[in-house]
Design a protein around this motif. Sequence first.
Motif, PDB file in Angstrom:
ATOM      1  N   LYS A 197      44.156  20.918  32.647  1.00  0.00           N
ATOM      2  CA  LYS A 197      43.357  19.866  33.281  1.00  0.00           C
ATOM      3  C   LYS A 197      44.202  18.621  33.480  1.00  0.00           C
ATOM      4  O   LYS A 197      44.183  17.991  34.555  1.00  0.00           O
ATOM      5  CB  LYS A 197      42.144  19.554  32.406  1.00  0.00           C
ATOM      6  N   LYS A 198      44.963  18.264  32.469  1.00  0.00           N
ATOM      7  CA  LYS A 198      45.802  17.073  32.545  1.00  0.00           C
ATOM      8  C   LYS A 198      46.927  17.236  33.576  1.00  0.00           C
ATOM      9  O   LYS A 198      47.260  16.304  34.303  1.00  0.00           O
ATOM     10  CB  LYS A 198      46.417  16.781  31.167  1.00  0.00           C
ATOM     11  N   THR A 199      47.485  18.431  33.675  1.00  0.00           N
ATOM     12  CA  THR A 199      48.641  18.673  34.534  1.00  0.00           C
ATOM     13  C   THR A 199      48.247  18.985  35.977  1.00  0.00           C
ATOM     14  O   THR A 199      48.834  18.459  36.922  1.00  0.00           O
ATOM     15  CB  THR A 199      49.492  19.831  33.972  1.00  0.00           C
ATOM     16  N   PHE A 200      47.264  19.867  36.151  1.00  0.00           N
ATOM     17  CA  PHE A 200      46.922  20.366  37.490  1.00  0.00           C
ATOM     18  C   PHE A 200      45.478  20.087  37.905  1.00  0.00           C
ATOM     19  O   PHE A 200      45.062  20.495  38.988  1.00  0.00           O
ATOM     20  CB  PHE A 200      47.145  21.893  37.552  1.00  0.00           C
ATOM     21  N   ASP A 201      44.720  19.434  37.029  1.00  0.00           N
ATOM     22  CA  ASP A 201      43.291  19.235  37.257  1.00  0.00           C
ATOM     23  C   ASP A 201      42.576  20.584  37.396  1.00  0.00           C
ATOM     24  O   ASP A 201      41.690  20.762  38.228  1.00  0.00           O
ATOM     25  CB  ASP A 201      43.036  18.370  38.503  1.00  0.00           C
ATOM     26  N   LEU A 202      42.982  21.537  36.569  1.00  0.00           N
ATOM     27  CA  LEU A 202      42.374  22.862  36.537  1.00  0.00           C
ATOM     28  C   LEU A 202      41.775  23.128  35.172  1.00  0.00           C
ATOM     29  O   LEU A 202      42.347  22.745  34.144  1.00  0.00           O
ATOM     30  CB  LEU A 202      43.421  23.949  36.825  1.00  0.00           C
ATOM     31  N   ASP A 203      40.630  23.801  35.156  1.00  0.00           N
ATOM     32  CA  ASP A 203      39.991  24.222  33.909  1.00  0.00           C
ATOM     33  C   ASP A 203      39.603  25.680  34.073  1.00  0.00           C
ATOM     34  O   ASP A 203      38.868  26.042  34.992  1.00  0.00           O
ATOM     35  CB  ASP A 203      38.764  23.357  33.628  1.00  0.00           C
ATOM     36  N   PHE A 204      40.094  26.542  33.181  1.00  0.00           N
ATOM     37  CA  PHE A 204      39.876  27.975  33.285  1.00  0.00           C
ATOM     38  C   PHE A 204      38.671  28.454  32.468  1.00  0.00           C
ATOM     39  O   PHE A 204      38.402  29.645  32.424  1.00  0.00           O
ATOM     40  CB  PHE A 204      41.127  28.720  32.804  1.00  0.00           C
ATOM     41  N   GLU A 205      37.946  27.539  31.830  1.00  0.00           N
ATOM     42  CA  GLU A 205      36.899  27.967  30.903  1.00  0.00           C
ATOM     43  C   GLU A 205      35.755  28.687  31.598  1.00  0.00           C
ATOM     44  O   GLU A 205      35.280  29.725  31.108  1.00  0.00           O
ATOM     45  CB  GLU A 205      36.366  26.772  30.108  1.00  0.00           C
ATOM     46  N   ASP A 206      35.276  28.182  32.722  1.00  0.00           N
ATOM     47  CA  ASP A 206      34.181  28.866  33.408  1.00  0.00           C
ATOM     48  C   ASP A 206      34.628  30.234  33.922  1.00  0.00           C
ATOM     49  O   ASP A 206      33.844  31.195  33.932  1.00  0.00           O
ATOM     50  CB  ASP A 206      33.613  28.008  34.536  1.00  0.00           C
ATOM     51  N   TRP A 207      35.879  30.336  34.335  1.00  0.00           N
ATOM     52  CA  TRP A 207      36.451  31.621  34.749  1.00  0.00           C
ATOM     53  C   TRP A 207      36.395  32.611  33.588  1.00  0.00           C
ATOM     54  O   TRP A 207      36.016  33.779  33.761  1.00  0.00           O
ATOM     55  CB  TRP A 207      37.888  31.384  35.211  1.00  0.00           C
ATOM     56  N   TYR A 208      36.736  32.137  32.395  1.00  0.00           N
ATOM     57  CA  TYR A 208      36.670  32.973  31.193  1.00  0.00           C
ATOM     58  C   TYR A 208      35.231  33.343  30.869  1.00  0.00           C
ATOM     59  O   TYR A 208      34.910  34.513  30.628  1.00  0.00           O
ATOM     60  CB  TYR A 208      37.305  32.232  30.010  1.00  0.00           C
ATOM     61  N   GLN A 209      34.334  32.367  30.862  1.00  0.00           N
ATOM     62  CA  GLN A 209      32.940  32.609  30.492  1.00  0.00           C
ATOM     63  C   GLN A 209      32.253  33.563  31.466  1.00  0.00           C
ATOM     64  O   GLN A 209      31.358  34.319  31.079  1.00  0.00           O
ATOM     65  CB  GLN A 209      32.175  31.279  30.425  1.00  0.00           C
ATOM     66  N   ASN A 210      32.663  33.549  32.729  1.00  0.00           N
ATOM     67  CA  ASN A 210      32.087  34.452  33.730  1.00  0.00           C
ATOM     68  C   ASN A 210      32.668  35.865  33.668  1.00  0.00           C
ATOM     69  O   ASN A 210      32.244  36.748  34.416  1.00  0.00           O
ATOM     70  CB  ASN A 210      32.294  33.881  35.135  1.00  0.00           C
ATOM     71  N   GLY A 211      33.644  36.061  32.776  1.00  0.00           N
ATOM     72  CA  GLY A 211      34.205  37.393  32.584  1.00  0.00           C
ATOM     73  C   GLY A 211      35.305  37.781  33.552  1.00  0.00           C
ATOM     74  O   GLY A 211      35.690  38.962  33.626  1.00  0.00           O
ATOM     75  N   TYR A 212      35.840  36.789  34.274  1.00  0.00           N
ATOM     76  CA  TYR A 212      36.860  37.104  35.282  1.00  0.00           C
ATOM     77  C   TYR A 212      38.295  36.906  34.771  1.00  0.00           C
ATOM     78  O   TYR A 212      39.235  37.278  35.466  1.00  0.00           O
ATOM     79  CB  TYR A 212      36.643  36.256  36.526  1.00  0.00           C
ATOM     80  N   TRP A 213      38.466  36.308  33.614  1.00  0.00           N
ATOM     81  CA  TRP A 213      39.798  36.164  33.029  1.00  0.00           C
ATOM     82  C   TRP A 213      40.156  37.501  32.391  1.00  0.00           C
ATOM     83  O   TRP A 213      39.755  37.797  31.272  1.00  0.00           O
ATOM     84  CB  TRP A 213      39.820  35.022  32.011  1.00  0.00           C
ATOM     85  N   LYS A 214      40.887  38.308  33.119  1.00  0.00           N
ATOM     86  CA  LYS A 214      41.257  39.649  32.672  1.00  0.00           C
ATOM     87  C   LYS A 214      42.626  39.629  31.999  1.00  0.00           C
ATOM     88  O   LYS A 214      43.314  38.599  31.957  1.00  0.00           O
ATOM     89  CB  LYS A 214      41.262  40.620  33.859  1.00  0.00           C
ATOM     90  N   GLU A 215      43.046  40.800  31.519  1.00  0.00           N
ATOM     91  CA  GLU A 215      44.342  40.917  30.833  1.00  0.00           C
ATOM     92  C   GLU A 215      45.510  40.662  31.774  1.00  0.00           C
ATOM     93  O   GLU A 215      46.631  40.413  31.317  1.00  0.00           O
ATOM     94  CB  GLU A 215      44.476  42.310  30.203  1.00  0.00           C
ATOM     95  N   GLN A 216      45.261  40.712  33.065  1.00  0.00           N
ATOM     96  CA  GLN A 216      46.344  40.492  34.032  1.00  0.00           C
ATOM     97  C   GLN A 216      46.872  39.061  33.987  1.00  0.00           C
ATOM     98  O   GLN A 216      47.990  38.808  34.431  1.00  0.00           O
ATOM     99  CB  GLN A 216      45.850  40.815  35.445  1.00  0.00           C
ATOM    100  N   TYR A 217      46.063  38.122  33.498  1.00  0.00           N
ATOM    101  CA  TYR A 217      46.510  36.730  33.395  1.00  0.00           C
ATOM    102  C   TYR A 217      46.781  36.429  31.926  1.00  0.00           C
ATOM    103  O   TYR A 217      45.868  36.407  31.101  1.00  0.00           O
ATOM    104  CB  TYR A 217      45.449  35.784  33.944  1.00  0.00           C
ATOM    105  N   ASN A 218      48.044  36.206  31.602  1.00  0.00           N
ATOM    106  CA  ASN A 218      48.450  36.065  30.210  1.00  0.00           C
ATOM    107  C   ASN A 218      49.344  34.842  30.013  1.00  0.00           C
ATOM    108  O   ASN A 218      50.533  34.869  30.349  1.00  0.00           O
ATOM    109  CB  ASN A 218      49.199  37.325  29.770  1.00  0.00           C
ATOM    110  N   PRO A 219      48.796  33.744  29.497  1.00  0.00           N
ATOM    111  CA  PRO A 219      49.638  32.577  29.223  1.00  0.00           C
ATOM    112  C   PRO A 219      50.641  32.859  28.099  1.00  0.00           C
ATOM    113  O   PRO A 219      50.260  33.368  27.033  1.00  0.00           O
ATOM    114  CB  PRO A 219      48.624  31.502  28.792  1.00  0.00           C
TER     115      PRO A 219
END
Length: 291
Positions: free
Chosen positions: A26-48
């Motif tokens: 959020k601080k760097t790119f103004d992005l928040d991935f939490e709703d993506w995670y809560q909706n079940g779309y954050w799959k194993e293909q995306y790995n920080p």
Amino acid sequence: MEEEFKIVKAYKENKTLRNSFNELAKKTFDLDFEDWYQNGYWKEQYNPYSIVFNNRVIANVSVNDMEFEIDEKRKHYIQLGTVMTEPKYRNRGLIRKLMQEIEQDFKEKIDGYFLFANDSVLEFYPKFGFQKCNEYRYSKAVCIEKEKTALQIVVSNLRERECLEAAIRNSVTNSSLEMKNNLGLIMFYVTKFMQSDVYYIASQNAYVIAEIYNKILFLHQIFSDKIVDIDEIIQSFGRKINRVILGFTPLKKENYEIAQLHEEDTTLFLKGIDPVIFEKEKWMFPTLSHA
């Protein structure tokens, strides 16, 4: 690297680290991935891949494990993205450590890497063997005489969203370089930035993601159970459209203007993928494959 700093990966189920990752994004790119995670779309293909200090994410390079179909051949690529460091920890070689870890993990397991760099780091990625590569965009003027028939889809409607998801999963290939089996990334766009940009074209039984600006149709992606007639897709947007720009490389390139793609603060870098062939074929990575 100091002993207190450690590399952590595959931690999306760890709420503390996930929240810290989101704070830095959020601080760097103004992005928040939490709703993506809560909706079940954050799959194993995306790995920080993250550097963690005192249970906080202070640097990150995300691995996007991706499959593409390129002229009927399947390729396994890694796209690197969400590259960020907490300001007070910059210039300590943390991103370099993460890049080395990623390369070690995927050595001889994939067909290549790619990433999109902003203008401030164009000299950084060649140090890791990445080469700059041009992309090409396809567009043409159009004359449409009929009214709009494209039906806008309400993504917030569960039934309509499920139909869209099914179309994405079961879609055939409608471009020369197409991302496959990545529902999560497509839905990241659709549920965050492009909720008003999803349409159904009944005549082609196709879902499309498209934006309209000043009589220009920007056609990002097509999902269908058969190869579609792109001209019919374009015609369905009606007489107010006078130009179309594709967000992908079409199967049939005739009748399109082909121009080198220039996007502000976005430069493609490749590693393990031959840039000569890429430019010879005048490909572009689909706009919705950018992660």
